[in-house]
Scaffold this active site. Structure first.
Site, PDB file in Angstrom:
ATOM      1  NE  ARG A 109      40.691  35.828  30.930  1.00 48.69           N
ATOM      2  CZ  ARG A 109      40.329  36.148  32.157  1.00 48.69           C
ATOM      3  NH1 ARG A 109      40.400  35.253  33.130  1.00 48.69           N
ATOM      4  NH2 ARG A 109      39.915  37.369  32.439  1.00 48.69           N
ATOM      5  CB  THR A 113      37.496  30.568  24.101  1.00 51.36           C
ATOM      6  OG1 THR A 113      38.833  31.087  24.026  1.00 51.36           O
ATOM      7  CG2 THR A 113      36.851  30.662  22.731  1.00 51.36           C
ATOM      8  CG  ASP A 205      43.737  43.125  34.901  1.00 51.48           C
ATOM      9  OD1 ASP A 205      44.986  43.272  34.934  1.00 51.48           O
ATOM     10  OD2 ASP A 205      43.155  42.557  33.968  1.00 51.48           O
ATOM     11  CG  ASP A 208      44.474  46.723  33.754  1.00 50.10           C
ATOM     12  OD1 ASP A 208      45.301  46.853  32.823  1.00 50.10           O
ATOM     13  OD2 ASP A 208      43.303  46.351  33.560  1.00 50.10           O
TER      14      ASP A 208
END
Length: 214
Positions: A109, A113, A205, A208
């Site tokens: 990602r 944006t 996340d 992670d």
């Protein structure tokens, strides 16, 4: 769930799924625990995702006599992981369907944006002939899932499903607009995205937490 968000959404409400997901959400859950729970929940999700696989009768010999027994018909499914976090979901599904083929789509990602950028693609040669389950722990903006599914359509895939641990209405709407015919399976629909495009309340996340990289 309102069909305006996604017309083909299934939320897996099984008590075991919900209990394990709650433990995964906890801040204090260790990397090892998180990884094991992701694998367990993914196996349970695969059970639901494969509920309607076609069956045919095949001849076998039991220890006592011959019989016509049910077996999965046609080519088996393909699990396509959106790297890297999708591998944590694919592993659990493979525990249930170890003969499944596996493909990978590498997307990251863009931090500004929030749009997906493809950097890797590896699929089985006959992927177009299989039921394809696309997996990623989080359906956040929906952009990566939509891009991965579009890439698979370009490869000829027509029988597609998407599976994730968590989704939000924003991501579901994006996926519904891009691919309204693709069923979505998730364990929960959370409140919303924050300003950094993270799911709230979420579980952090997923990559992670799966790989212990933060």
């Amino acid at each position: 769930m309102d069909e305006a968000i996604h017309p083909r959404l299934t939320v897996l409400s099984h008590p075991l799924v919900q209990h394990k997901l709650t433990i995964m959400r906890r801040r204090e859950t260790s990397t090892g625990e998180f990884r094991a729970l992701a694998r367990e929940v993914s196996l349970l999700m695969a059970y639901e995702l494969t509920r309607d696989l076609p069956i045919e009768r095949v001849p076998i010999d039991t220890p006592l006599e011959p019989m016509m027994a049910p077996a999965i018909a046609g080519k088996k499914l393909c699990i396509v992981s959106i790297l890297r976090a999708g591998d944590g979901i694919a592993a659990g599904m493979l525990d249930l369907v170890p003969s499944a083929r596996v493909g990978h789509v590498g997307l990251y990602r863009d931090p500004v944006t929030h749009r997906p950028v493809e950097y890797y693609l590896k699929l089985p040669e006959d992927v177009a002939d299989r039921l394809v389950i696309v997996v990623d722990p989080m359906l956040a903006t929906g952009n990566s899932a939509a891009a991965a599914i579009e890439r698979l359509r370009l490869a000829g895939c027509t029988n597609l499903r998407f599976a994730c641990l968590l989704a939000v209405p924003e991501g579901l709407r994006v996926l519904a607009e891009a691919h309204p015919d693709v069923p979505v399976y998730t364990c929960a629909v959370d409140r919303a995205l924050d300003e950094h495009a993270y799911i709230r309340p979420g579980l952090g996340d997923a990559g992670d937490r799966l790989f212990g990289t933060k």
